[in-house]
Each structure stands twice: as structure tokens, then as C-alpha cells.
Scaffold this motif. Sequence first.
Motif, PDB file in Angstrom:
ATOM      1  N   MET A  60      43.266  -7.304 -25.776  1.00  0.00           N
ATOM      2  CA  MET A  60      42.502  -8.175 -24.865  1.00  0.00           C
ATOM      3  C   MET A  60      41.165  -7.532 -24.529  1.00  0.00           C
ATOM      4  O   MET A  60      40.130  -8.197 -24.469  1.00  0.00           O
ATOM      5  N   GLY A  61      41.209  -6.219 -24.315  1.00  0.00           N
ATOM      6  CA  GLY A  61      39.988  -5.477 -23.986  1.00  0.00           C
ATOM      7  C   GLY A  61      38.975  -5.540 -25.105  1.00  0.00           C
ATOM      8  O   GLY A  61      37.766  -5.518 -24.878  1.00  0.00           O
ATOM      9  N   ILE A  62      39.484  -5.619 -26.333  1.00  0.00           N
ATOM     10  CA  ILE A  62      38.580  -5.699 -27.488  1.00  0.00           C
ATOM     11  C   ILE A  62      38.070  -7.122 -27.687  1.00  0.00           C
ATOM     12  O   ILE A  62      36.895  -7.364 -27.937  1.00  0.00           O
ATOM     13  N   VAL A  63      38.977  -8.105 -27.531  1.00  0.00           N
ATOM     14  CA  VAL A  63      38.642  -9.495 -27.856  1.00  0.00           C
ATOM     15  C   VAL A  63      37.823 -10.180 -26.755  1.00  0.00           C
ATOM     16  O   VAL A  63      36.869 -10.896 -27.034  1.00  0.00           O
ATOM     17  N   LEU A  64      38.169  -9.921 -25.481  1.00  0.00           N
ATOM     18  CA  LEU A  64      37.526 -10.651 -24.380  1.00  0.00           C
ATOM     19  C   LEU A  64      36.004 -10.478 -24.322  1.00  0.00           C
ATOM     20  O   LEU A  64      35.284 -11.459 -24.159  1.00  0.00           O
ATOM     21  N   PRO A  65      35.488  -9.237 -24.466  1.00  0.00           N
ATOM     22  CA  PRO A  65      34.026  -9.119 -24.429  1.00  0.00           C
ATOM     23  C   PRO A  65      33.336  -9.920 -25.526  1.00  0.00           C
ATOM     24  O   PRO A  65      32.282 -10.524 -25.296  1.00  0.00           O
ATOM     25  N   SER A  66      33.948  -9.955 -26.724  1.00  0.00           N
ATOM     26  CA  SER A  66      33.302 -10.711 -27.791  1.00  0.00           C
ATOM     27  C   SER A  66      33.401 -12.209 -27.531  1.00  0.00           C
ATOM     28  O   SER A  66      32.488 -12.971 -27.857  1.00  0.00           O
ATOM     29  N   LEU A  67      34.496 -12.651 -26.883  1.00  0.00           N
ATOM     30  CA  LEU A  67      34.595 -14.066 -26.497  1.00  0.00           C
ATOM     31  C   LEU A  67      33.537 -14.406 -25.466  1.00  0.00           C
ATOM     32  O   LEU A  67      32.885 -15.442 -25.533  1.00  0.00           O
ATOM     33  N   SER A  68      33.375 -13.489 -24.518  1.00  0.00           N
ATOM     34  CA  SER A  68      32.375 -13.683 -23.469  1.00  0.00           C
ATOM     35  C   SER A  68      30.970 -13.733 -24.081  1.00  0.00           C
ATOM     36  O   SER A  68      30.147 -14.564 -23.697  1.00  0.00           O
ATOM     37  N   ALA A  69      30.728 -12.861 -25.057  1.00  0.00           N
ATOM     38  CA  ALA A  69      29.415 -12.853 -25.724  1.00  0.00           C
ATOM     39  C   ALA A  69      29.201 -14.154 -26.487  1.00  0.00           C
ATOM     40  O   ALA A  69      28.094 -14.704 -26.484  1.00  0.00           O
TER      41      ALA A  69
END
Length: 245
Positions: A25-34
Amino acid sequence: MKHKIEKAFTVIELLTVIGIIALLMGIVLPSLSAAREQTRSVLCRANLKQLGLALRMYGDDCNGNMPSAEPYPGSYGKSAQHWFNNAALLNPLGLEVRIDENGEPVGPGKQRSVLTCPTHKKPDWSRDSLPEDPARERAFALSYMANGTLGVSGKCNQPTEYRQEREFKNPARAMMFCEGNGTESVPGTVLFDGCPKPNLLFRHRGRAHALFLDQHVELRTEEEVPFCSRFDEKRFGEFWYAKKP
Ligand SMILES: [Zn+2]
């Protein structure tokens, strides 16, 4: 006969799985947010493109005159000419200009529209605090501000000082609208009351969109916006004052 019931997971296994999920989640969420912010930025850019087209049409219909960046009635033209009170500019964008009980235009309203940036969380303004505006419905939603050098009167078909489209010698360098924060007294305009640079808002990961007279839109960082001083044409620089080549 007793059957031995085996646990599906031990506590340690469960904690390990939870830990791995948290890591993913820590890896995926920032890229989703971006990715979400990238979408909002594209929509914001499209808004300014539409505003640019409306500006083009306004110029074509008004002999090359620009709408006003100055909202005050009186010496600088009527408030109906101010760009966000200007029906001729906003109607082609599908926006109506509201009229108050005194017949004065009070902007396009509080709804989100082509005039609001999707990244702008609270694009709400109110002119109720102005001394000449009693407390009444004068709130509106706005994320984009006109450059003060766009014009100070903008009366259609009545040429006055530096508001003719042809007077901007470098259309590709003449900023018309940018993402900003109007001054308290002049919402809707990054005016030259001191340096207007602090009135820009860099909402998109440290960058702000700016629309230029030739219709192109740029994303600029704070460093890429020149500083300037009030009423000093030489120090305004091309971004703020592209009247002269
Ligand atoms: Zn934006």
C-alpha cells in the motif's frame, strides 16, 4: 473420535501478511495519488484552454479589445466589464453572470465550473468584506486570476490604454490568466499592487498553470515566474507585461 483442528494461520504469519500488504500500500498509494493529481492538472489545463478560446472570441467580437482586469466601477470602467462579471466573455463558457437587487453583476456563482481548478479544494470567494459591498450574496468560486496588465477598462468597442490585443507585441510571452489568489480587495485579478507574484498559487506539485495570449498554457514553478515591482514596466518583465517587444 476427536478431530484435530488446525489453525489456518499463526499470529506471526498473519502479522507478516499484514506487514506485506501495508508495504505494498505504501508503494502503490503515492503513485495513485500522483496519477490522480496528474488527471486534475490536465483538467485544469483544459479549463484555461477554454478560457483562452473565450478570450479569443471576445477579442474578435470587440475589435481586439480585452475584458477588464479591474473590477471597480468609475474611473476604470464599469464592473460589468470586469472579466468575471462579463457576460460576453463567460456566456460562451456556459456560465451566467448573476445580477443583484441593484442590477449590479455579482459574478458567476459558487458552483464549480471551468473557472475552478480541480486541485483547488476551496475555491470560494466573497466580496462581502469590501466597504462598498454590503453583506449580501456576492460569493463566487474562482481559481484563475487575470493579469492586471490585461486591461483596466475593457469596454467593448471603446479602445483605451493598453487593452487592445494588438498592443501585446509578444503574444506567446504575455500571460493573461494564471492560477492564483486574488488580493483581498481585488478578487479575480493578480493586480500590480506591489509585486503580484505572491498572488500566484502553485497548486500542482509546486507548479501553477498560466495561459498566454497565443492560447498556449504553461506549468511554471515559483522560480520561473519573474519578480516585478509596481508600475515599473522594465521590471515587470515579459511574463507580466509583454506589451513591448
Ligand atoms: Zn490548477
